[in-house]
Motif scaffolding. Structure first.
Motif, PDB file in Angstrom:
ATOM      1  N   SER A  58     -13.660   7.312   5.805  1.00 49.46           N
ATOM      2  CA  SER A  58     -13.893   6.455   4.641  1.00 49.46           C
ATOM      3  C   SER A  58     -14.257   7.235   3.384  1.00 49.46           C
ATOM      4  O   SER A  58     -13.753   6.946   2.297  1.00 49.46           O
ATOM      5  N   TRP A 115       1.342   2.735  -3.384  1.00 52.91           N
ATOM      6  CA  TRP A 115       0.205   3.525  -3.863  1.00 52.91           C
ATOM      7  C   TRP A 115       0.155   4.887  -3.185  1.00 52.91           C
ATOM      8  O   TRP A 115      -0.266   5.877  -3.780  1.00 52.91           O
ATOM      9  N   ILE A 136      -1.785   6.835   3.998  1.00 55.98           N
ATOM     10  CA  ILE A 136      -0.868   5.717   3.788  1.00 55.98           C
ATOM     11  C   ILE A 136       0.558   6.026   4.236  1.00 55.98           C
ATOM     12  O   ILE A 136       1.204   5.206   4.906  1.00 55.98           O
ATOM     13  N   ASN A 160     -10.320   2.246   0.035  1.00 54.26           N
ATOM     14  CA  ASN A 160     -10.387   1.802   1.424  1.00 54.26           C
ATOM     15  C   ASN A 160     -10.147   0.303   1.613  1.00 54.26           C
ATOM     16  O   ASN A 160     -10.314  -0.221   2.710  1.00 54.26           O
ATOM     17  N   SER A 161      -9.738  -0.391   0.537  1.00 56.08           N
ATOM     18  CA  SER A 161      -9.663  -1.852   0.578  1.00 56.08           C
ATOM     19  C   SER A 161      -8.739  -2.385   1.665  1.00 56.08           C
ATOM     20  O   SER A 161      -9.046  -3.390   2.305  1.00 56.08           O
ATOM     21  N   LYS A 162      -7.609  -1.749   1.902  1.00 56.42           N
ATOM     22  CA  LYS A 162      -6.648  -2.258   2.881  1.00 56.42           C
ATOM     23  C   LYS A 162      -6.349  -1.227   3.967  1.00 56.42           C
ATOM     24  O   LYS A 162      -5.251  -1.197   4.526  1.00 56.42           O
ATOM     25  N   SER A 163      -7.322  -0.384   4.256  1.00 50.64           N
ATOM     26  CA  SER A 163      -7.119   0.668   5.255  1.00 50.64           C
ATOM     27  C   SER A 163      -8.180   0.583   6.343  1.00 50.64           C
ATOM     28  O   SER A 163      -9.322   0.186   6.080  1.00 50.64           O
ATOM     29  N   LYS A 164      -7.794   0.943   7.558  1.00 51.31           N
ATOM     30  CA  LYS A 164      -8.751   1.047   8.648  1.00 51.31           C
ATOM     31  C   LYS A 164      -9.364   2.438   8.610  1.00 51.31           C
ATOM     32  O   LYS A 164      -8.680   3.433   8.830  1.00 51.31           O
ATOM     33  N   MET A 184       0.819  -1.213   0.000  1.00 46.69           N
ATOM     34  CA  MET A 184       0.000   0.000   0.000  1.00 46.69           C
ATOM     35  C   MET A 184       0.854   1.265   0.000  1.00 46.69           C
ATOM     36  O   MET A 184       0.440   2.298  -0.508  1.00 46.69           O
ATOM     37  N   LYS A 185       2.076   1.185   0.583  1.00 39.46           N
ATOM     38  CA  LYS A 185       2.916   2.379   0.615  1.00 39.46           C
ATOM     39  C   LYS A 185       3.275   2.850  -0.788  1.00 39.46           C
ATOM     40  O   LYS A 185       3.418   4.045  -1.041  1.00 39.46           O
ATOM     41  N   LYS A 191     -14.303   1.637  -2.579  1.00 40.10           N
ATOM     42  CA  LYS A 191     -13.942   0.237  -2.345  1.00 40.10           C
ATOM     43  C   LYS A 191     -12.471   0.009  -2.650  1.00 40.10           C
ATOM     44  O   LYS A 191     -11.773  -0.712  -1.933  1.00 40.10           O
TER      45      LYS A 191
END
Length: 305
Positions: free
Chosen positions: A190, A4, A249, A64-68, A1-2, A61
């Protein structure tokens, strides 16, 4: 993710550089406050359309797929959002465009590097971030570059229109740094599309009211309208949500440091599109400031995120 996160910040740097240089063309027809109002209102309308369309779910979607993330926005966070709108969507663009109207787009783009210096100072004195010896070297490089660019290699020490324009650009960078630093408190939400749409609406409407109260002209030749729409729909509408994503991120300081690259893209755009001169001296001090940014974050660790 970093990856991105860094790519998002780099995309913002490119869009900012193109945006600020293209604004120089429209300043020949619109007052700086009117121009800022128009671009932010265009971006706001477009982002609200996206927010109420089926595209919103698909975009969020992916983002936010891999984020809290959190869905609810508190009153305090709405207050922070209002502050970021005032700093980043009202004061900063109004001051910057007034400064840009007095100096070349190349110098304005290179001076935009000063924003990272303010971001670091805010982090040190208000967020209590640690300062290393290498940071001092980075500070010095940024200051030297800013001083020489704003004074035309120390030739314009007297207070004339050109120096005043450079000072305005530097002041606008301070308010944008406040915007960037505060935005990290909203980056975990979100729906960053709604947040950026509301932020643009607040800034655009306030600037519109100011423009009307001052009796400023909104007249723009039809052949320049596509350029205005490009700035609002592409440069602004895409970059602002990406800012929140990048801050989420990789953090506000890293995101802010990458923004410094917008000066390079802005100078190149001004040279290619506007035909403004791009001298070796300007490039040298621009590179010096970018080196300063690199030194500040060389070997940085996650404690600043």
């Amino acid at each position: 993710m970093k990856i991105w996160g860094y790519l998002s910040a780099l995309t913002v740097a490119i869009l900012f550089g193109v945006w600020f240089s293209l604004d120089k063309t429209l300043l020949g027809y619109l007052h700086p406050i009117v121009l800022a109002s128009a671009t932010y209102l265009i971006a706001s309308c477009f982002l609200f359309i996206i927010n109420f369309s089926p595209l919103k779910k698909k975009i969020l979607k992916i983002i936010n797929s891999k984020s809290k993330v959190e869905d609810f926005i508190t009153k305090k966070e709405y207050g922070i959002l209002f502050l970021t709108a005032i700093f980043g969507s009202v004061i900063a663009p109004a001051i910057y465009l007034n400064g840009l109207n007095r100096i070349t787009a190349v110098n304005a783009a290179l001076l935009a590097n000063v924003e990272i210096l303010f971001i670091i100072l805010i982090g040190v004195f208000f967020l209590k971030e640690h300062v290393k010896r290498k940071d001092i070297v980075g500070f010095v490089f940024l200051l030297i570059g800013a001083i020489f660019l704003s004074t035309n290699n120390l030739q314009n020490i007297h207070f004339d229109a050109s120096l005043f324009g450079s000072i305005l650009v530097i002041v606008s960078c301070f308010f944008w740094s406040m915007d960037t630093s505060l935005s990290k408190f909203l980056s975990h939400k979100s729906n960053i599309i709604y947040i950026t749409a509301l932020k643009c609406a607040i800034g655009g409407l306030i600037l519109l009211l100011i423009s009307i109260s001052l009796g400023l002209s909104f007249s723009l030749p039809l052949d320049k309208l596509p350029l205005l729409l490009f700035i609002g729909l592409v440069c602004l509408s895409i970059s602002l949500p990406l800012i929140y994503f990048a801050i989420r991120i990789i953090g506000s300081t890293r995101t802010g440091s990458i923004f410094a690259l917008s000066s390079l893209f802005g100078a190149i755009t001004a040279f290619l599109v506007l035909g403004e001169p791009l001298t070796v001296t300007q490039l040298s001090f621009g590179v010096l400031m970018i080196i300063g940014v690199y030194i500040l974050y060389m070997g940085d660790n996650d404690q600043n995120v």
